[in-house]
Design an enzyme around this catalytic site. Structure first.
Site, mmCIF file in Angstrom:
data_model
loop_
_atom_site.group_PDB
_atom_site.id
_atom_site.type_symbol
_atom_site.label_atom_id
_atom_site.label_comp_id
_atom_site.label_asym_id
_atom_site.label_seq_id
_atom_site.Cartn_x
_atom_site.Cartn_y
_atom_site.Cartn_z
ATOM 1 N N GLU A 42 -9.959 1.915 4.365
ATOM 2 C CA GLU A 42 -9.694 3.077 3.481
ATOM 3 C C GLU A 42 -11.002 3.605 2.876
ATOM 4 O O GLU A 42 -11.274 4.814 2.919
ATOM 5 C CB GLU A 42 -8.724 2.613 2.386
ATOM 6 C CG GLU A 42 -8.440 3.598 1.275
ATOM 7 C CD GLU A 42 -7.578 2.937 0.164
ATOM 8 O OE1 GLU A 42 -6.477 2.455 0.468
ATOM 9 O OE2 GLU A 42 -8.030 2.918 -0.997
ATOM 10 N N SER B 140 0.824 -1.206 0.000
ATOM 11 C CA SER B 140 0.000 0.000 0.000
ATOM 12 C C SER B 140 0.857 1.254 0.000
ATOM 13 O O SER B 140 1.930 1.287 0.600
ATOM 14 C CB SER B 140 -0.906 0.036 1.234
ATOM 15 O OG SER B 140 -1.620 1.254 1.248
ATOM 16 N N HIS C 280 -7.388 -3.506 4.985
ATOM 17 C CA HIS C 280 -6.815 -2.150 4.897
ATOM 18 C C HIS C 280 -7.649 -1.319 3.920
ATOM 19 O O HIS C 280 -8.033 -0.179 4.207
ATOM 20 C CB HIS C 280 -5.357 -2.233 4.428
ATOM 21 C CG HIS C 280 -4.771 -0.934 3.962
ATOM 22 N ND1 HIS C 280 -5.090 -0.364 2.731
ATOM 23 C CD2 HIS C 280 -3.899 -0.075 4.532
ATOM 24 C CE1 HIS C 280 -4.447 0.767 2.582
ATOM 25 N NE2 HIS C 280 -3.716 0.974 3.673
ATOM 26 N N ASN C 281 -7.943 -1.887 2.775
ATOM 27 C CA ASN C 281 -8.699 -1.140 1.775
ATOM 28 C C ASN C 281 -10.146 -0.907 2.209
ATOM 29 O O ASN C 281 -10.721 0.144 1.910
ATOM 30 C CB ASN C 281 -8.664 -1.870 0.425
ATOM 31 C CG ASN C 281 -7.356 -1.617 -0.309
ATOM 32 O OD1 ASN C 281 -6.331 -1.395 0.317
ATOM 33 N ND2 ASN C 281 -7.382 -1.654 -1.626
ATOM 34 N N LYS D 95 -4.383 -6.825 3.576
ATOM 35 C CA LYS D 95 -4.439 -5.694 2.635
ATOM 36 C C LYS D 95 -5.881 -5.395 2.228
ATOM 37 O O LYS D 95 -6.272 -4.233 2.083
ATOM 38 C CB LYS D 95 -3.590 -5.996 1.382
ATOM 39 C CG LYS D 95 -3.665 -4.917 0.298
ATOM 40 C CD LYS D 95 -3.189 -3.576 0.819
ATOM 41 C CE LYS D 95 -3.050 -2.446 -0.143
ATOM 42 N NZ LYS D 95 -3.977 -2.171 -1.185
HETATM 43 C C1 6PG Z 1 -3.289 1.385 -1.530
HETATM 44 C C2 6PG Z 1 -4.583 1.573 -2.239
HETATM 45 C C3 6PG Z 1 -4.508 0.920 -3.582
HETATM 46 C C4 6PG Z 1 -5.554 1.421 -4.534
HETATM 47 C C5 6PG Z 1 -6.913 0.913 -4.226
HETATM 48 C C6 6PG Z 1 -7.980 1.776 -4.807
HETATM 49 O O1 6PG Z 1 -3.327 0.826 -0.458
HETATM 50 O O2 6PG Z 1 -2.256 1.814 -2.053
HETATM 51 O O3 6PG Z 1 -5.621 1.017 -1.511
HETATM 52 O O4 6PG Z 1 -4.500 -0.439 -3.371
HETATM 53 O O5 6PG Z 1 -5.554 2.785 -4.580
HETATM 54 O O6 6PG Z 1 -6.972 -0.359 -4.791
HETATM 55 O O7 6PG Z 1 -9.107 1.021 -4.768
HETATM 56 P P1 6PG Z 1 -10.432 1.420 -5.472
HETATM 57 O O8 6PG Z 1 -10.110 1.664 -6.926
HETATM 58 O O9 6PG Z 1 -11.295 0.226 -5.302
HETATM 59 O O10 6PG Z 1 -10.913 2.642 -4.789
#
Ligand code: 6PG
Length: 472
Positions: free
Chosen positions: A193, A132, A189-190, A186
């Site tokens: 996010e 990430s 984590h998302n 991960k």
């Molecule tokens: C990270 C982000 C990366 C990416 C996401 C965006 O940790 O660096 O999470 O993995 O920006 O996959 O996800 P979406 O396109 O689903 O918003």
């Protein structure tokens, strides 16, 4: 000049934004890296950008494998899904027992399990690694979440520890567990996010349509908040966004961007996994749902003319309201992390990852998108109690949420009254209220299920299952 000696320490397949920057990051730390992409222009771009570094571009998978020191380590940074399988299939004829494949993309954890099983039969090691930090993180120091056989991780540990972000001298990487542990962490984590981004977007809406703030005022509020306990990467970039001018129109860029948020799927997988494991993660679920809602542009357009919202502005002193908003956001973010960590705790048992959540919090403190000062408190909570099932049961974090609960209530109340959607804040509050309620109205749901379907019910006074003939 191409160095054709088969002595490169790491191979990279996939030279998109993440792959290219990770190659440059590894090479800047003194590792020799060979890179391949199926689009030759990307290989050429790497050759140009990596001048002066120990990096070699390969024109085919075969050439890439031939460049690597044995036992080989090949990292993949390709789009999650079938591309990962196809690259693995292309690599296999050229690899041998003892070589290592590292999938560093956002792969679905069940795919990672399947691939690990398949590769185990060939004697090739496989690591599923979450990375990430976006472009800048990949180049200057991401957070890295590795899962798979620990011995395989040990082989690449020096590389990962060198390239990862560091916080107080500690690298934001550590082996997390077997199988798909890294990709599961991960994914969550998302999910967090998505939820935090939704909560921030709601506070922006409340500032804009509720308080009538200008972009400059919104910028000031977010940058002020970022200097306190809400300090985080997402708030930092949010404050910058409100100051950015559109080169085309000279206006603020934010006002020229369509209110539609799509997704690649990791947030949705988090919600799906949570439902499968029966762990409530409503703020994350809601964030996914609101992205889906945002895409319904023509329906929302039509509905905005039909279903008028009450035009009521927020009441009260603007300064006080901003303090309330800040507190509401802070407590909802803690509640979101509580959901995400509870999901990790449950998955750890179910999938036998044996995760140490203190390590997870530690490696999320730097490099990744959800890095935040709050992660120091979260780490401390797991240091205090390693098997903590919910962060809201930690004395320090629960006290922080309690200190803001009135603000969260006030903000949700004002949002309801003025018809401004703040569903992330609302479900976070509802999660808090549901979680801390010793009594639950689910007694009625048990009774209803037993009434119409003889599903039986449990009693408060004696163990066992019971059925009643509800109608005389
Ligand atoms: C990270 C982000 C990366 C990416 C996401 C965006 O940790 O660096 O999470 O993995 O920006 O996959 O996800 P979406 O396109 O689903 O918003």
């Amino acid at each position: 000049m191409k160095n054709q000696k088969a002595d490169y320490e790491v191979g990279m397949v996939g030279l998109g934004v993440m792959g290219r920057n990770l190659v440059l990051n590894m090479a800047s730390h003194g590792f020799s890296v060979a890179g391949y992409n199926r689009h030759p222009d990307k290989v050429e771009a790497l050759r140009q950008e990596a001048k002066g570094l120990n990096v070699c571009g390969a024109d085919s998978i075969e050439e890439l494998v031939g460049l690597l020191r044995k036992p080989r380590a090949v990292m993949l940074l390709v789009t999650a899904g079938p591309s990962v399988d196809s690259v693995i299939d292309d690599l296999l004829p050229h690899l041998e027992k003892g070589d290592l494949i590292i999938d560093a993309g956002n792969s679905y954890f069940k795919d990672t399990n399947r691939r690990a099983e398949k590769l185990a039969k060939t004697g090739i090691n496989f690591l599923g690694v979450g990375v990430s930090g976006g472009e800048e993180g990949a180049r200057l120091g991401p957070s890295i979440m590795p899962g798979g056989p620990q011995e395989a991780y040990e082989r690449v540990r020096p590389v990962f520890e060198a390239v990862a972000a560091h916080v107080n001298g500690e690298p934001c990487v550590e082996w997390l567990g077997h199988g798909s542990a890294g990709h599961f962490v991960k994914m969550v984590h998302n999910g967090i996010e998505y939820a935090v981004m939704q909560l921030i977007a709601e506070t922006y809406d409340l500032m804009k349509r509720g308080l009538g703030l200008t972009n400059d005022e919104v910028h000031d509020a977010f940058s002020d908040w970022n200097s306190g306990e809400l300090n985080s990467y997402l708030l930092e970039i949010t404050s910058h966004i409100f100051a950015k001018q559109d080169e085309k129109t000279g206006k603020r860029l934010i006002d020229e961007i369509l209110g539609v948020a799509r997704q690649k799927g990791t947030g949705m997988w988090t919600s799906e996994s949570a439902m499968q494991l029966q762990v409530p993660t409503p703020t994350i679920d809601l964030a996914v749902a609101m992205r889906d809602m945002s895409v319904l542009t023509s329906e929302r357009e039509e509905a905005s003319r039909l279903l008028l919202r009450p035009i009521r502005h927020f009441t009260g002193d603007r300064k006080d309201l901003l303090v309330e908003l800040r507190g509401a956001l802070y407590s909802a973010i803690i509640i979101t992390y509580a959901q995400g960590m509870a999901l990790l705790a449950a998955a750890s048992v179910k999938y036998e990852y044996h995760l140490d959540l203190e390590i997870v919090a530690r490696i999320w403190r730097g490099g990744c998108i959800i890095r935040a000062s709050l992660l120091e408190d979260i780490r401390a909570a797991f240091l205090l109690k390693h098997d903590l099932t919910n962060l809201l049961l930690d004395p320090n974090l629960s006290q922080k949420v309690m200190a803001q609960q009135e603000n969260l209530r006030k903000v949700v109340g004002q949002a309801c009254a003025s018809g401004i959607p703040a569903p992330g804040l609302m479900v976070s509050l509802a999660y808090l209220d549901g979680f801390r309620s010793a009594w639950s109205p689910a007694n009625l749901i048990q009774a209803q299920r037993d009434y119409f379907g003889a599903h039986t019910y449990e009693r408060i006074d004696v163990k066992g299952t019971f059925h009643t003939e509800w109608e005389d």
